[in-house]
Scaffold this motif. Structure first.
Motif, PDB file in Angstrom:
ATOM      1  N   LEU A   1      35.846 -65.154  -6.835  1.00 33.27           N
ATOM      2  CA  LEU A   1      35.486 -65.523  -5.461  1.00 33.27           C
ATOM      3  C   LEU A   1      33.982 -65.461  -5.241  1.00 33.27           C
ATOM      4  CD1 LEU A   1      38.266 -63.761  -3.365  1.00 33.27           C
ATOM      5  CD2 LEU A   1      37.784 -66.199  -3.416  1.00 33.27           C
ATOM      6  N   ILE A   2      33.374 -64.368  -5.660  1.00 33.62           N
ATOM      7  CA  ILE A   2      31.940 -64.200  -5.421  1.00 33.62           C
ATOM      8  C   ILE A   2      31.122 -65.138  -6.317  1.00 33.62           C
ATOM      9  CG2 ILE A   2      31.303 -62.284  -6.981  1.00 33.62           C
ATOM     10  CD1 ILE A   2      30.066 -61.024  -4.361  1.00 33.62           C
ATOM     11  N   GLY A   3      31.641 -65.408  -7.526  1.00 36.14           N
ATOM     12  CA  GLY A   3      30.977 -66.363  -8.416  1.00 36.14           C
ATOM     13  C   GLY A   3      31.001 -67.766  -7.822  1.00 36.14           C
ATOM     14  N   THR A   4      32.143 -68.134  -7.252  1.00 34.17           N
ATOM     15  CA  THR A   4      32.274 -69.463  -6.626  1.00 34.17           C
ATOM     16  C   THR A   4      31.321 -69.594  -5.450  1.00 34.17           C
ATOM     17  OG1 THR A   4      34.596 -69.442  -7.233  1.00 34.17           O
ATOM     18  CG2 THR A   4      33.938 -71.058  -5.592  1.00 34.17           C
ATOM     19  N   MET A   5      31.265 -68.522  -4.642  1.00 34.37           N
ATOM     20  CA  MET A   5      30.408 -68.570  -3.454  1.00 34.37           C
ATOM     21  C   MET A   5      28.945 -68.821  -3.843  1.00 34.37           C
ATOM     22  SD  MET A   5      30.256 -65.797  -0.446  1.00 34.37           S
ATOM     23  CE  MET A   5      28.682 -65.118  -0.889  1.00 34.37           C
TER      24      MET A   5
ATOM     25  N   GLY B   1      25.733 -57.362 -10.042  1.00 32.79           N
ATOM     26  CA  GLY B   1      27.169 -57.492  -9.810  1.00 32.79           C
ATOM     27  C   GLY B   1      27.636 -58.876 -10.227  1.00 32.79           C
ATOM     28  N   PRO B   2      28.891 -59.197  -9.945  1.00 33.41           N
ATOM     29  CA  PRO B   2      29.432 -60.488 -10.389  1.00 33.41           C
ATOM     30  C   PRO B   2      28.715 -61.697  -9.772  1.00 33.41           C
ATOM     31  CG  PRO B   2      31.168 -59.073  -9.557  1.00 33.41           C
ATOM     32  CD  PRO B   2      29.887 -58.390  -9.248  1.00 33.41           C
ATOM     33  N   SER B   3      28.031 -61.506  -8.636  1.00 31.16           N
ATOM     34  CA  SER B   3      27.364 -62.648  -7.999  1.00 31.16           C
ATOM     35  C   SER B   3      26.283 -63.249  -8.896  1.00 31.16           C
ATOM     36  CB  SER B   3      26.756 -62.224  -6.658  1.00 31.16           C
ATOM     37  OG  SER B   3      25.884 -61.152  -6.855  1.00 31.16           O
ATOM     38  N   SER B   4      25.660 -62.436  -9.731  1.00 34.28           N
ATOM     39  CA  SER B   4      24.600 -62.929 -10.619  1.00 34.28           C
ATOM     40  C   SER B   4      25.067 -63.013 -12.064  1.00 34.28           C
ATOM     41  CB  SER B   4      23.385 -61.990 -10.549  1.00 34.28           C
ATOM     42  OG  SER B   4      23.035 -61.752  -9.236  1.00 34.28           O
ATOM     43  N   ASP B   5      26.359 -62.836 -12.258  1.00 36.03           N
ATOM     44  CA  ASP B   5      26.890 -62.765 -13.622  1.00 36.03           C
ATOM     45  C   ASP B   5      26.609 -64.041 -14.418  1.00 36.03           C
ATOM     46  OD1 ASP B   5      28.262 -61.269 -15.544  1.00 36.03           O
ATOM     47  OD2 ASP B   5      30.069 -62.445 -15.203  1.00 36.03           O
ATOM     48  N   GLY B   6      26.725 -65.187 -13.776  1.00 36.03           N
ATOM     49  CA  GLY B   6      26.513 -66.460 -14.459  1.00 36.03           C
ATOM     50  C   GLY B   6      25.114 -66.573 -15.040  1.00 36.03           C
ATOM     51  N   GLU B   7      24.147 -66.008 -14.343  1.00 37.29           N
ATOM     52  CA  GLU B   7      22.755 -66.071 -14.788  1.00 37.29           C
ATOM     53  C   GLU B   7      22.416 -64.969 -15.786  1.00 37.29           C
ATOM     54  OE1 GLU B   7      20.623 -66.173 -10.925  1.00 37.29           O
ATOM     55  OE2 GLU B   7      19.094 -67.227 -12.070  1.00 37.29           O
TER      56      GLU B   7
END
Lengths: 231, 286
Positions: A122-126, B62-68
């Motif tokens: 969810l947070i990755g998509t956002m 956290g997971p919000s920056s995981d892609g980078e």
């Protein structure tokens, strides 16, 4: 007294302890003690924050205010996550005699599952959606309206090209001796010279501001962080 | 044409971005990378450390920056494994707790299974502490005060890897992979600078400009987002040919969508300015 002087005393003593521990090596152990205290306070802040979140959303639902459905989803997710985390649902410890001894986020547990298959996607998509909004904003808002905006635009072009293979390819004919004229070279100059100069100026300004504000807080001149009398 | 651009529905822009990102992923396109100085400085330092050096890896995201940031973590841990350095994992982010564990599993336990690394001897996961920058301040004098146990709550004193470790000064390198607060600045201010310990940083793209003032004295080097990871992977592939396979290098793979997304954004800015100057020109004529 309890609302104003006592909190200020706590702040002043803690601040002075940290300053003394930093500048006087024999007192360095004091900051370790302060660290332990801060750990406890930070843990309590999680509890206060959670309770506040619960109360605010509950109020919104009971008053049937606009968007109360979202609050219901928030509360449901909050309670489910809290319960499966606190009670270590699905956690299997190494020793079956101590089933609660396993880690709360052990692989296969309910909390691990929620993190892996709900929170993370969810947070990755956002955050991935940002790319679409940045593209839309680039088309509608990034205009060369004046000299400053044109300079910003030029710098953005160079960095956007310099941070991909496009920049390397476009200036591949430039000899190595003139590498500063390639897009990656110009990007390095923009980031390492112009950006660094600006960042340092901002950092020094902020540091002076923080020092002045901290001094005012320690001396009790600034007590705005305690709220007004009506709070 | 100008009217068409002026009234362009933003959903066309969204579609263009979707295609610019998804086609290179599906086509598995990749481009060559050449490591820059800020990345090579980190690579050469880790490469030059003697085997068994102590490296603290703080996953401050956290997971919000995981892609980078995940490709940076993978590339650096891979390098540490090749050099058989001792790795201490930790995080300052409450929602980052599972991320070191994932890298440990995928890199140390699976990719480097044949190296027989042992938990507690060659690497350890210290877990999370919520005291923000105070964690770093206290670790400067006593690591075990902030992390008396590992992530499984087993006492740190029971692990051979922790026997000769007292403070951050016992680390040969601190590597923080960071997205904001607490992170890069706090590690510089309270960790590396006062103690004189080498610090390297992997950061998100938006945070990278803030790191440049610390280079190269207070910060050894910088891996900025996907580009930084791709350059590190390229440096690793130059030195260790086994890592030349693009399929193993997430950073290099992710640079292809970034390449096309950047070109699209440049094109959109140009088109937006065409509309803007056309409107101004028409207004001046009236």
């Amino acid at each position: 007294m309890l609302k104003s002087t006592f909190p200020w005393l706590i702040v002043a003593v803690t601040g002075c302890v940290m300053i003394a521990a930093f500048f006087v090596p024999p007192l360095a152990e004091w900051k370790n003690e302060a660290g332990a205290w801060f750990e406890i306070l930070a843990a309590m802040a999680f509890v206060v924050g959670g309770a506040n979140l619960f109360a605010q959303h509950l109020k919104k639902i009971s008053a049937r205010r606009a968007g109360w459905g979202y609050s219901a989803v928030t509360l449901f997710s909050f309670v489910v996550t809290l319960v499966v985390g606190l009670f270590k649902v699905g956690v299997i410890g190494e020793d079956p005699n101590y089933p609660w001894a396993g880690h709360y986020q052990a692989e296969g547990s309910a909390l691990w599952w929620l993190y892996q298959f709900a929170y993370q996607p969810l947070i990755g998509t956002m955050f991935a959606l940002l790319a679409f909004y940045v593209a839309s904003a680039a088309f509608r808002a990034f205009r060369a309206k004046n000299t400053e905006a044109t300079m910003l635009l030029t710098a953005a072009f160079i960095v956007l090209l310099g941070r991909t293979y496009a920049g390397t390819w476009l200036t591949s004919a430039v000899p190595d001796d003139y590498s500063a004229l390639t897009f990656p070279g110009m990007t390095a100059i923009i980031l390492g010279v112009f950006n660094t100069a600006g960042q340092r100026a901002i950092m020094i300004g902020i540091a002076l501001g923080v020092a002045a504000t901290s001094l005012k807080v320690l001396l009790g001149v600034d007590r705005s962080y305690l709220g007004s009398d009506g709070d | 044409m100008i009217d068409l651009l002026r009234n362009l529905d933003r959903r066309w822009i969204f579609l263009a971005m979707l295609l610019a990102v998804s086609i290179p992923i599906l086509a598995q396109q990749s481009f060559p990378e050449r490591p820059t100085k800020t990345v090579l400085d980190v690579f050469n330092y880790i490469e030059g450390l003697p085997e068994g050096s102590n490296i603290l890896l703080s996953f401050d995201f956290g997971p919000s920056s995981d892609g980078e940031l995940e490709p940076i973590a993978t590339a650096v841990v891979r390098h540490c494994c090749l050099k058989r350095h001792k790795m201490f994992f930790m995080t300052l982010y409450p929602d980052g707790v599972p991320l070191p564990e994932r890298t440990i599993k995928s890199v140390i336990e699976q990719e480097f299974e044949s190296y027989n690394f042992k938990y507690g001897e060659d690497y350890i996961n210290l877990g999370f502490n919520n005291a923000e920058e105070l964690v770093i301040i206290v670790m400067g004098t006593d690591i075990k005060k902030m992390f008396p146990t590992d992530i499984e709550k087993k006492p740190l004193d029971g692990f051979p890897i922790a026997e000769n470790i007292t403070s951050l000064e016992d680390m040969d390198l601190i590597f923080t992979i960071t997205t904001g607060y607490p992170g890069m600045k706090e590690w510089v201010q309270y960790g590396s600078s006062p103690l004189g310990v080498k610090l390297a940083v992997g950061s998100t793209a938006v945070q990278a400009p803030e790191a440049y003032p610390y280079l190269p004295d207070q910060m050894l080097g910088l891996l900025a987002a996907i580009k930084g990871a791709a350059e590190y992977e390229a440096a690793l592939a130059d030195k260790y040919p086994a890592f030349r396979d693009p399929a193993k290098n997430q950073g290099i793979k992710r640079m292809a969508p970034q390449f096309w997304a950047h070109l699209l954004i440049i094109g959109l800015i140009v088109l937006g300015n065409v509309v803007y100057f056309a409107d101004r020109f028409q207004g001046a004529r009236r």
